[in-house]
Design an enzyme around this catalytic site. Structure first.
Site, PDB file in Angstrom:
ATOM      1  N   GLU A  33       0.855  -1.184   0.000  1.00 13.28           N
ATOM      2  CA  GLU A  33       0.000   0.000   0.000  1.00 13.28           C
ATOM      3  C   GLU A  33       0.888   1.230   0.000  1.00 13.28           C
ATOM      4  O   GLU A  33       1.687   1.433   0.923  1.00 13.28           O
ATOM      5  CB  GLU A  33      -0.929   0.018   1.210  1.00 13.28           C
ATOM      6  CG  GLU A  33      -1.879   1.210   1.206  1.00 13.28           C
ATOM      7  CD  GLU A  33      -2.888   1.198   2.352  1.00 13.28           C
ATOM      8  OE1 GLU A  33      -3.623   2.205   2.481  1.00 13.28           O
ATOM      9  OE2 GLU A  33      -2.930   0.216   3.110  1.00 13.28           O
ATOM     10  N   ASP A 108      -1.591  12.059  -4.296  1.00  9.67           N
ATOM     11  CA  ASP A 108      -1.602  13.488  -4.620  1.00  9.67           C
ATOM     12  C   ASP A 108      -2.004  13.661  -6.081  1.00  9.67           C
ATOM     13  O   ASP A 108      -1.356  13.119  -6.978  1.00  9.67           O
ATOM     14  CB  ASP A 108      -0.213  14.082  -4.384  1.00  9.67           C
ATOM     15  CG  ASP A 108      -0.211  15.604  -4.389  1.00  9.67           C
ATOM     16  OD1 ASP A 108      -1.010  16.197  -5.143  1.00  9.67           O
ATOM     17  OD2 ASP A 108       0.578  16.195  -3.643  1.00  9.67           O
ATOM     18  N   LYS A 112      -2.514  20.959 -11.093  1.00  9.77           N
ATOM     19  CA  LYS A 112      -2.055  21.895 -12.115  1.00  9.77           C
ATOM     20  C   LYS A 112      -1.398  21.135 -13.272  1.00  9.77           C
ATOM     21  O   LYS A 112      -0.634  20.199 -13.056  1.00  9.77           O
ATOM     22  CB  LYS A 112      -1.070  22.898 -11.518  1.00  9.77           C
ATOM     23  CG  LYS A 112      -1.697  23.821 -10.478  1.00  9.77           C
ATOM     24  CD  LYS A 112      -0.683  24.811  -9.939  1.00  9.77           C
ATOM     25  CE  LYS A 112      -1.327  25.731  -8.907  1.00  9.77           C
ATOM     26  NZ  LYS A 112      -0.345  26.703  -8.343  1.00  9.77           N
ATOM     27  N   ARG A 182     -11.259   8.769   6.121  1.00  8.45           N
ATOM     28  CA  ARG A 182     -11.608  10.113   6.581  1.00  8.45           C
ATOM     29  C   ARG A 182     -11.400  11.139   5.472  1.00  8.45           C
ATOM     30  O   ARG A 182     -12.243  12.022   5.250  1.00  8.45           O
ATOM     31  CB  ARG A 182     -10.759  10.477   7.810  1.00  8.45           C
ATOM     32  CG  ARG A 182     -11.046  11.858   8.377  1.00  8.45           C
ATOM     33  CD  ARG A 182     -10.377  12.033   9.726  1.00  8.45           C
ATOM     34  NE  ARG A 182      -8.956  11.710   9.687  1.00  8.45           N
ATOM     35  CZ  ARG A 182      -8.158  11.758  10.756  1.00  8.45           C
ATOM     36  NH1 ARG A 182      -8.666  12.068  11.936  1.00  8.45           N
ATOM     37  NH2 ARG A 182      -6.877  11.474  10.656  1.00  8.45           N
TER      38      ARG A 182
END
Length: 212
Positions: A33, A108, A112, A182
């Protein structure tokens, strides 16, 4: 960290090849992971599936400590935590075909355009990952950034070492084994759409048959 890292943690330095059976103390399948945040979802998946070992990698020290603490409190023996660059781990520290799966949840998105080349799910990464995944192993990605989800689907569909587990070639519903994180909940509250992609590592003989 002081108490548990020596037993359950390791630094990704490229100095050795990991013997995963020795590292976990058994020969159960190992799922890598990459990026686990604070580790709550990782701990829940490890608790729900004790027959699978989870090699969890991140660079966030508080998250590493939290995952170790959760594993300790829950009595989990199937979690190991790595600190450092997952690319180095894959390239230099894992044997070919040694992984039973790979999970990349909410990486992430680098939204941009000039930063898109920094996204993890790229053809070069998939080629490397394929060498470390056993035939039939599943690469599971999830993101709440729709343009990145489309890129994930496109590059995986185009890669010869992977095939979509969905017959329709599209996104998959969130599998029951992946808990709602979460971070994911925060994205859903903002109206983000979460997409999962699950692709299977194609055995070499299937690739040859397809080409023929």
């Amino acid at each position: 960290m002081q108490r548990l890292w020596p037993a359950w943690g390791f630094d990704i330095d490229g100095s050795r090849r990991l013997d995963l059976a020795e590292f976990f103390g058994n020969d159960r399948p190992v799922v890598l992971e990459i990026g686990f945040g604070m580790g709550e979802a990782t701990a829940r998946m490890a608790a729900a599936d004790p027959a699978t070992n989870i090699l969890a990698v991140d660079v966030h020290t508080p998250g590493q400590g939290n995952l170790l603490n959760l594993a300790d409190r829950l009595g989990l023996t199937n979690v190991r935590v790595g600190n450092g660059d997952a690319i180095i781990l894959l390239r230099e520290m894992l044997a070919p075909g040694s992984l039973g799966g790979l999970r990349v949840y909410f990486p992430d998105p680098w939204p941009k355009k000039r930063h898109h080349k920094r996204r993890l799910i790229q053809p070069e990464f998939l080629t490397l990952a394929a060498t470390r995944l056993a035939p039939g192993a599943v690469l599971h990605c999830a993101t709440d950034w729709e343009p990145y989800a489309e890129q994930m689907l496109d590059v995986l569909t185009a890669h010869p070492d992977f095939e979509n587990t969905r017959a329709d070639g599209g996104f998959a519903p969130r599998p029951a084994f992946r808990p709602l994180t979460r971070f994911e909940g925060q994205g859903l509250e903002k109206g983000h759409v979460v997409n999962d992609v699950l692709f299977r590592r194609v055995p070499r003989e299937e690739q040859a048959a397809d080409r023929a």
